[in-house]
Design a protein around this motif. Structure first.
Motif, PDB file in Angstrom:
ATOM      1  N   HIS A 224       0.866  -1.061  -0.279  1.00 53.76           N
ATOM      2  CA  HIS A 224      -0.335  -0.309  -0.037  1.00 53.76           C
ATOM      3  C   HIS A 224       0.421   1.344   0.330  1.00 53.76           C
ATOM      4  O   HIS A 224       0.616   2.252  -0.917  1.00 53.76           O
ATOM      5  CB  HIS A 224      -1.115   0.128   1.310  1.00 53.76           C
ATOM      6  CG  HIS A 224      -1.653   1.060   1.442  1.00 53.76           C
ATOM      7  ND1 HIS A 224      -1.343   2.426   1.937  1.00 53.76           N
ATOM      8  CD2 HIS A 224      -2.776   2.123   0.836  1.00 53.76           C
ATOM      9  CE1 HIS A 224      -2.435   3.401   2.157  1.00 53.76           C
ATOM     10  NE2 HIS A 224      -3.229   2.476   0.898  1.00 53.76           N
ATOM     11  N   GLN A 225       1.427   0.610   1.153  1.00 54.28           N
ATOM     12  CA  GLN A 225       2.453   2.525   1.270  1.00 54.28           C
ATOM     13  C   GLN A 225       3.849   2.858  -0.300  1.00 54.28           C
ATOM     14  O   GLN A 225       3.708   3.687  -0.916  1.00 54.28           O
ATOM     15  CB  GLN A 225       4.120   1.845   1.961  1.00 54.28           C
ATOM     16  CG  GLN A 225       3.025   2.231   3.611  1.00 54.28           C
ATOM     17  CD  GLN A 225       2.564   3.653   3.781  1.00 54.28           C
ATOM     18  OE1 GLN A 225       1.316   3.443   3.714  1.00 54.28           O
ATOM     19  NE2 GLN A 225       3.354   4.814   4.031  1.00 54.28           N
TER      20      GLN A 225
ATOM     21  N   LYS B  28       2.050   2.301  -2.884  1.00 57.96           N
ATOM     22  CA  LYS B  28       1.047   2.246  -3.770  1.00 57.96           C
ATOM     23  C   LYS B  28       0.736   1.266  -5.065  1.00 57.96           C
ATOM     24  O   LYS B  28      -0.223   1.312  -5.838  1.00 57.96           O
ATOM     25  CB  LYS B  28       0.804   3.571  -5.137  1.00 57.96           C
ATOM     26  CG  LYS B  28       1.542   5.395  -4.023  1.00 57.96           C
ATOM     27  CD  LYS B  28       1.345   6.042  -4.937  1.00 57.96           C
ATOM     28  CE  LYS B  28       1.398   7.180  -3.908  1.00 57.96           C
ATOM     29  NZ  LYS B  28       0.918   7.502  -2.953  1.00 57.96           N
TER      30      LYS B  28
ATOM     31  N   ASN C 217      -2.017  -0.683  -4.723  1.00 61.93           N
ATOM     32  CA  ASN C 217      -3.083  -1.469  -3.791  1.00 61.93           C
ATOM     33  C   ASN C 217      -3.789  -2.988  -4.758  1.00 61.93           C
ATOM     34  O   ASN C 217      -4.184  -3.885  -3.917  1.00 61.93           O
ATOM     35  CB  ASN C 217      -4.245  -0.243  -4.188  1.00 61.93           C
ATOM     36  CG  ASN C 217      -3.381   1.023  -3.517  1.00 61.93           C
ATOM     37  OD1 ASN C 217      -3.784   0.898  -2.137  1.00 61.93           O
ATOM     38  ND2 ASN C 217      -3.986   2.030  -4.130  1.00 61.93           N
TER      39      ASN C 217
ATOM     40  N   ALA D 192      -1.835  -5.310  -2.150  1.00 62.17           N
ATOM     41  CA  ALA D 192      -1.864  -5.010  -1.188  1.00 62.17           C
ATOM     42  C   ALA D 192      -3.753  -5.788  -0.932  1.00 62.17           C
ATOM     43  O   ALA D 192      -3.755  -6.838   0.396  1.00 62.17           O
ATOM     44  CB  ALA D 192      -2.370  -3.451  -0.812  1.00 62.17           C
ATOM     45  N   TRP D 193      -4.417  -5.929  -1.914  1.00 66.78           N
ATOM     46  CA  TRP D 193      -5.988  -6.046  -1.447  1.00 66.78           C
ATOM     47  C   TRP D 193      -5.464  -8.007  -1.801  1.00 66.78           C
ATOM     48  O   TRP D 193      -6.425  -8.575  -0.983  1.00 66.78           O
ATOM     49  CB  TRP D 193      -6.428  -5.331  -3.144  1.00 66.78           C
ATOM     50  CG  TRP D 193      -8.203  -6.025  -2.589  1.00 66.78           C
ATOM     51  CD1 TRP D 193      -8.835  -6.162  -2.310  1.00 66.78           C
ATOM     52  CD2 TRP D 193      -8.438  -7.197  -3.741  1.00 66.78           C
ATOM     53  NE1 TRP D 193     -10.240  -5.986  -2.630  1.00 66.78           N
ATOM     54  CE2 TRP D 193      -9.823  -6.760  -3.383  1.00 66.78           C
ATOM     55  CE3 TRP D 193      -8.109  -8.182  -4.809  1.00 66.78           C
ATOM     56  CZ2 TRP D 193     -10.875  -8.111  -4.288  1.00 66.78           C
ATOM     57  CZ3 TRP D 193      -9.181  -9.398  -5.990  1.00 66.78           C
ATOM     58  CH2 TRP D 193     -10.168  -8.872  -4.677  1.00 66.78           C
TER      59      TRP D 193
ATOM     60  N   ASN E 182      -7.985  -2.569   7.142  1.00 72.09           N
ATOM     61  CA  ASN E 182      -6.926  -2.068   5.843  1.00 72.09           C
ATOM     62  C   ASN E 182      -7.625  -2.859   4.717  1.00 72.09           C
ATOM     63  O   ASN E 182      -7.133  -1.663   4.276  1.00 72.09           O
ATOM     64  CB  ASN E 182      -5.828  -3.141   6.769  1.00 72.09           C
ATOM     65  CG  ASN E 182      -4.728  -2.588   7.530  1.00 72.09           C
ATOM     66  OD1 ASN E 182      -5.371  -1.497   8.238  1.00 72.09           O
ATOM     67  ND2 ASN E 182      -3.563  -2.543   7.700  1.00 72.09           N
TER      68      ASN E 182
ATOM     69  N   VAL F 288      -8.073  -0.228   0.987  1.00 68.49           N
ATOM     70  CA  VAL F 288      -7.530  -0.859  -0.196  1.00 68.49           C
ATOM     71  C   VAL F 288      -8.737  -0.521  -0.722  1.00 68.49           C
ATOM     72  O   VAL F 288      -8.278   0.213  -2.332  1.00 68.49           O
ATOM     73  CB  VAL F 288      -6.489  -1.981  -0.152  1.00 68.49           C
ATOM     74  CG1 VAL F 288      -6.058  -2.055  -1.354  1.00 68.49           C
ATOM     75  CG2 VAL F 288      -5.860  -2.024   0.704  1.00 68.49           C
TER      76      VAL F 288
ATOM     77  N   LYS G  82      -9.735   2.917  -2.457  1.00 68.94           N
ATOM     78  CA  LYS G  82      -8.634   3.409  -2.813  1.00 68.94           C
ATOM     79  C   LYS G  82      -8.835   2.243  -4.790  1.00 68.94           C
ATOM     80  O   LYS G  82      -8.674   3.409  -6.004  1.00 68.94           O
ATOM     81  CB  LYS G  82      -6.997   2.705  -2.384  1.00 68.94           C
ATOM     82  CG  LYS G  82      -6.790   3.886  -1.334  1.00 68.94           C
ATOM     83  CD  LYS G  82      -6.552   5.054  -1.597  1.00 68.94           C
ATOM     84  CE  LYS G  82      -5.759   5.763  -0.738  1.00 68.94           C
ATOM     85  NZ  LYS G  82      -4.625   5.180  -0.045  1.00 68.94           N
TER      86      LYS G  82
END
Length: 248
Positions: free
Chosen positions: A82-83, A85, A87, A90-91, A110, A114, A117
């Motif tokens: 996530h940091q 980007k 996403n 991250a998902w 969290n 996401v 986003k």
């Protein structure tokens, strides 16, 4: 997602200090792999704390290779992705983390971020609701869930959530309630929530190539008082959308 770090750190330390090998281990190799996986998890966390997220991801990935059920490696790799980007990555990690531990409030919180986003508004609302049920970051969860509800046309639900956020000391929600919800839900706010849905439908139809339907939604929003606030959108509507819809 940084705001959850103190909560995570406590859980993480408990995990490192108390997890018995016997839960997973069946032989000496498994014991060594699990121990190494936990060491790599700690290495990844240290790199993440110094904002070296790409290196942290490499450590977490190796930790997962050695122990595919390493919940905290997935949770923290999602944070690092996530940091930077990533996403979608991250998902994927948060989905896997919640497969391992479906009742973990921080993972749900969290994933809500996401999902938002990524534009998955309904899924984000569901995840914020799960996080709220676990008492995780209540003021933020209620506040953002209220925004998402306003985006899908639920003005009453938005005001209700913002009032809950006020109970949990959210300053922003206090302003939103004063502007939109007191003494009753304002007409402007009702129209704005309706217009968000109409414009979202117009964009969806435009992306699908259904121009007539797109223009119908856009014209309904205009009749309902819709006006673009962003300069670039004002120019697009004036020089692209309005001429196109005049033809259709």
């Amino acid at each position: 997602m940084k705001k959850i770090r103190p909560i995570f750190l406590l859980s993480f330390l408990i995990f490192l200090l108390s997890m018995p090998y016997e839960i997973f281990a069946t032989n000496n190799k498994n014991v060594l792999d699990l121990e190494r996986s936990r060491e790599l998890l700690l290495d990844g966390y240290i790199q993440s704390d110094f904002d070296n997220h790409q290196l942290a991801i490499e450590y977490y990935t190796e930790a997962i290779r050695l122990n595919p059920n390493n919940f905290y490696a997935f949770l923290n790799r999602a944070f690092s992705r996530h940091q930077i980007k990533d996403n979608p990555g991250a998902w994927d990690d948060l989905n896997r983390a919640l497969e391992i531990n479906p009742n973990h409030g921080i993972a749900s919180y969290n994933r809500a971020i996401v999902n938002w986003k990524l534009g998955h508004q309904l899924s984000s609302i569901k995840d914020y609701s799960r996080a709220i049920n676990k008492d995780i970051e209540l003021k933020n969860a209620y506040a953002v869930r209220g925004i998402l509800k306003s985006n899908i046309g639920d003005a009453e639900g938005a005001c209700s959530d913002w009032k809950k956020a006020i109970e949990n000391k959210s300053e922003r929600a206090t302003l939103w309630v004063k502007e939109n919800c007191l003494p009753n839900i304002s007409e402007d706010f009702l129209k704005n929530t309706e217009n968000k849905v109409l414009i979202a439908n117009a964009r969806r139809k435009y992306a699908a190539g259904e121009l007539r339907e797109s223009c119908n939604y856009y014209e309904q929003a205009k009749m309902n008082g819709y006006k673009a606030h962003n300069l670039s959108w004002k120019l697009k509507l004036k020089f692209i959308t309005d001429p196109m819809c005049f033809i259709f």
